[in-house]
Design an enzyme around this catalytic site. Sequence first.
Site, short mmCIF file in Angstrom:
data_model
loop_
_atom_site.label_atom_id
_atom_site.label_comp_id
_atom_site.label_asym_id
_atom_site.label_seq_id
_atom_site.Cartn_x
_atom_site.Cartn_y
_atom_site.Cartn_z
N GLY A 10 0.88 -0.97 0.48
CA GLY A 10 -0.19 -0.13 -0.10
C GLY A 10 0.74 0.88 0.02
N PHE A 11 0.32 2.19 0.29
CA PHE A 11 1.35 4.08 -0.24
C PHE A 11 2.18 4.31 1.00
CE2 PHE A 11 -0.04 7.77 1.83
CZ PHE A 11 0.74 8.92 1.22
N ILE A 12 1.38 3.92 2.48
CA ILE A 12 2.30 3.75 3.45
C ILE A 12 3.25 2.99 3.85
CG2 ILE A 12 2.23 4.31 5.79
CD1 ILE A 12 -0.04 5.92 6.20
N TYR A 152 -15.65 3.11 9.38
CA TYR A 152 -14.24 3.62 9.53
C TYR A 152 -13.91 3.37 10.99
CZ TYR A 152 -9.92 4.12 7.40
OH TYR A 152 -8.40 4.44 7.13
#
Length: 331
Positions: A10-12, A152
């Site tokens: 993923g991004f991080i 969320y």
Amino acid sequence: MNVLITGGAGFIGSNLCAFHLKRGDRVVAVDDLSTGRSQNIEALRGESNFRFIQADLLDWNELNNEVAKAERIYHLAAVVGMFRVLKEPVEVTSVNVCATERVLEAAVKGGHDPKVVIASSSSVYGHSNEQLKLHEDVDLVFSPERGGLTGYALSKLSNEIQARAYHEEYGLRVVIPRLFNSVGPNQSGNYGFVIPRFINQAIAGEPLTVFGDGTQIRSFCDVRDTIAALDTLAAIGDDYEEIRNAEVVNVGNDREISILDTAKMVIARSGSTSSIKFISYDEAYGEHFDHITQRRPVIEKLERLTGFVPRWSLEQTIDDLLQKKLNNTTY
Ligand code: UDP
């Protein structure tokens, strides 16, 4: 050090993989590639200290084995991104809550007394944002009537509570960062995330899509600052009461900017001829979406614990992203 990163494509996660590999650590990244993308880790695949496993945490057979080898675990795997969160409410709870439970359970059995970083989110502040000062200890306010974000937010709050429970009952060493908006290489605009969307739109010469009237405020932290903060938080010892007690810590940059000004900044820095197109929240996210008007972290605790000083300004991050996009590079 042996590092296990869930959500590693993923991004991080992918930025964390690169960071630890550069430091000489051995990194295992696991990702089901639902939001994570293999292109994010393509450049790392040749490294001898790097291993990527495509698996779903809910039924990954090797979870206990891999966790047992790890000295540090970053649990980042989650359903993220506003579009995905609104579209897949069942996944939000099953993945975000159940996968975290599995990771924590495995970590307790693991052999290395690992330090476990459980990623929470600024969304736990829910509608408490009216207070504007988002200190870690403000009372949290939620209303199930106020739109799909609540699921969320509560899943991330559950993650905090799960981590604290394992800490209190089993002495598991956990770090609980509440991550505010991050931005940087490898972030995809497909699931929401405003800056990669604006960058793509500016480069394509298309209108930048500002949702609402653009007066909503965010504080963007470059992912390289985010991961430096996560690493430092995970490395500091129990001398600090906040770490000993597994307190949550806001992680982000406290500079504020409106989304309209962010759009203007991307247009100016890219030299694009794009215009700005306003799109109502209803059109963008569906009806009854309750948008967050302002979200800025108070980072006194992070500064006190880690000496955090962001190295990247938003202008530098945007320039770097434009450059990488034009050169087609990731790191
Ligand atoms: N946003 C926007 N245009 C887009 C995508 C997002 O104006 O194409 C807005 C969004 O409504 C929010 C802000 O940008 O107010 C940040 O959105 P993002 O999804 O990046 O993160 P959030 O803070 O909402 O979790």
